[in-house]
Design a protein around this motif. Structure first.
Motif, mmCIF file in Angstrom:
data_model
loop_
_atom_site.group_PDB
_atom_site.id
_atom_site.type_symbol
_atom_site.label_atom_id
_atom_site.label_comp_id
_atom_site.label_asym_id
_atom_site.label_seq_id
_atom_site.Cartn_x
_atom_site.Cartn_y
_atom_site.Cartn_z
ATOM 1 N N ARG A 190 40.249 43.449 23.112
ATOM 2 C CA ARG A 190 40.888 43.960 24.334
ATOM 3 C C ARG A 190 42.041 44.913 23.983
ATOM 4 N NH1 ARG A 190 40.175 43.032 29.478
ATOM 5 N NH2 ARG A 190 41.865 43.459 30.917
ATOM 6 N N ASN A 191 42.875 44.526 23.040
ATOM 7 C CA ASN A 191 43.995 45.387 22.628
ATOM 8 C C ASN A 191 43.494 46.699 22.036
ATOM 9 O OD1 ASN A 191 45.763 43.386 23.461
ATOM 10 N ND2 ASN A 191 46.194 42.655 21.396
ATOM 11 N N PHE A 192 42.470 46.611 21.193
ATOM 12 C CA PHE A 192 41.931 47.808 20.554
ATOM 13 C C PHE A 192 41.357 48.765 21.596
ATOM 14 C CE2 PHE A 192 38.244 50.050 18.713
ATOM 15 C CZ PHE A 192 38.939 50.900 17.879
ATOM 16 N N VAL A 193 40.556 48.259 22.517
ATOM 17 C CA VAL A 193 39.941 49.109 23.542
ATOM 18 C C VAL A 193 41.016 49.729 24.435
ATOM 19 C CG1 VAL A 193 38.450 49.095 25.588
ATOM 20 C CG2 VAL A 193 37.703 47.974 23.479
ATOM 21 N N SER A 194 42.024 48.958 24.793
ATOM 22 C CA SER A 194 43.112 49.496 25.622
ATOM 23 C C SER A 194 43.858 50.610 24.902
ATOM 24 C CB SER A 194 44.085 48.381 26.014
ATOM 25 O OG SER A 194 43.433 47.447 26.847
ATOM 26 N N LYS A 198 34.950 53.780 29.735
ATOM 27 C CA LYS A 198 35.916 54.833 30.058
ATOM 28 C C LYS A 198 35.104 56.055 30.435
ATOM 29 C CE LYS A 198 39.692 57.735 28.511
ATOM 30 N NZ LYS A 198 40.661 57.996 27.454
ATOM 31 N N LYS A 199 35.303 56.482 31.663
ATOM 32 C CA LYS A 199 34.573 57.636 32.158
ATOM 33 C C LYS A 199 35.524 58.474 32.992
ATOM 34 C CE LYS A 199 30.064 58.705 34.009
ATOM 35 N NZ LYS A 199 28.816 58.179 34.513
ATOM 36 N N ASP A 200 35.543 59.762 32.708
ATOM 37 C CA ASP A 200 36.402 60.697 33.443
ATOM 38 C C ASP A 200 37.867 60.267 33.423
ATOM 39 O OD1 ASP A 200 34.096 62.179 34.079
ATOM 40 O OD2 ASP A 200 33.715 60.919 35.833
ATOM 41 N N GLY A 201 38.326 59.788 32.265
ATOM 42 C CA GLY A 201 39.741 59.456 32.078
ATOM 43 C C GLY A 201 40.169 58.090 32.598
ATOM 44 N N HIS A 202 39.239 57.306 33.118
ATOM 45 C CA HIS A 202 39.594 56.000 33.678
ATOM 46 C C HIS A 202 38.847 54.881 32.960
ATOM 47 C CE1 HIS A 202 40.608 52.936 36.604
ATOM 48 N NE2 HIS A 202 39.325 52.671 36.738
ATOM 49 N N LEU A 203 39.585 53.889 32.469
ATOM 50 C CA LEU A 203 38.985 52.719 31.817
ATOM 51 C C LEU A 203 38.766 51.632 32.853
ATOM 52 C CD1 LEU A 203 38.077 51.205 29.246
ATOM 53 C CD2 LEU A 203 40.444 50.437 28.996
ATOM 54 N N GLU A 204 37.531 51.146 32.917
ATOM 55 C CA GLU A 204 37.199 50.055 33.839
ATOM 56 C C GLU A 204 36.627 48.881 33.043
ATOM 57 O OE1 GLU A 204 34.360 49.119 37.722
ATOM 58 O OE2 GLU A 204 34.270 51.092 36.783
ATOM 59 N N TRP A 205 37.244 47.718 33.217
ATOM 60 C CA TRP A 205 36.738 46.483 32.593
ATOM 61 C C TRP A 205 35.730 45.864 33.560
ATOM 62 C CZ3 TRP A 205 37.710 45.099 27.690
ATOM 63 C CH2 TRP A 205 38.773 45.721 27.043
ATOM 64 N N LEU A 206 34.504 45.702 33.119
ATOM 65 C CA LEU A 206 33.462 45.117 33.945
ATOM 66 C C LEU A 206 33.334 43.624 33.706
ATOM 67 C CD1 LEU A 206 30.836 47.953 33.454
ATOM 68 C CD2 LEU A 206 32.480 47.686 35.314
ATOM 69 N N VAL A 207 33.771 43.179 32.549
ATOM 70 C CA VAL A 207 33.773 41.766 32.191
ATOM 71 C C VAL A 207 35.148 41.435 31.637
ATOM 72 C CG1 VAL A 207 32.766 40.009 30.668
ATOM 73 C CG2 VAL A 207 31.298 41.784 31.660
ATOM 74 N N ASP A 208 35.758 40.411 32.173
ATOM 75 C CA ASP A 208 37.067 39.993 31.671
ATOM 76 C C ASP A 208 36.849 38.913 30.630
ATOM 77 O OD1 ASP A 208 39.827 39.940 31.473
ATOM 78 O OD2 ASP A 208 40.007 38.363 32.991
#
Length: 141
Positions: A103-107, A130-140
């Protein structure tokens, strides 16, 4: 049995930013090879989770049948041209620590790398994108 979380990065090669993020995240590299020849191998020093990195400038990339095609099974990335892949080989014995490191690495990767990327579980299930500059977490996790 090994479990992997895989990151595919689209667009221009961002090797310097990726490596800086890996090093600052606690990754130590174990294979001293000419980076132009083959994948780079390392591990997160706290968890021992292994890291494999390859990109489109390496000789072994051109040998890959997939090359720049996304391997992640998700319609959102099927038309992406992949320039780098990172595989994180998960350690079940320290799963909470591995989850935190991923999680830290991806962020942090989100902050440093302008390109689109996807985090998946074994290229099968998308966990973050991450698409178009926005990171979305689909699974927490």
């Amino acid at each position: 049995m090994s479990i992997s979380y895989d990151i595919e990065i689209a667009g221009k090669n961002c090797r310097d930013e990726i490596f800086a993020t890996l090093v600052e995240g606690g990754v130590e590299f174990t294979v001293e090879k000419d980076i132009q020849k083959s994948s780079v191998i390392g591990f997160f020093s706290e968890s021992g989770m292994r890291v494999f990195y390859s990109d489109d400038s390496m000789d072994d990339w051109s040998q890959s049948p997939a090359k720049d095609q996304a391997l992640t099974m998700d319609d959102m990335v099927e038309d992406w041209s992949i320039s780098a892949r990172i595989s994180l080989i998960y350690r079940n014995s320290v799963s909470e620590l591995c989850d935190q490191e991923i999680r830290n690495f991806v962020s942090e990767l989100n902050s440093r790398v302008p390109s689109n990327f996807v985090l998946s579980f074994q290229y099968d299930k998308t966990y973050a994108i991450k698409k178009d500059g926005h990171l979305e977490w689909l699974v927490d996790f």
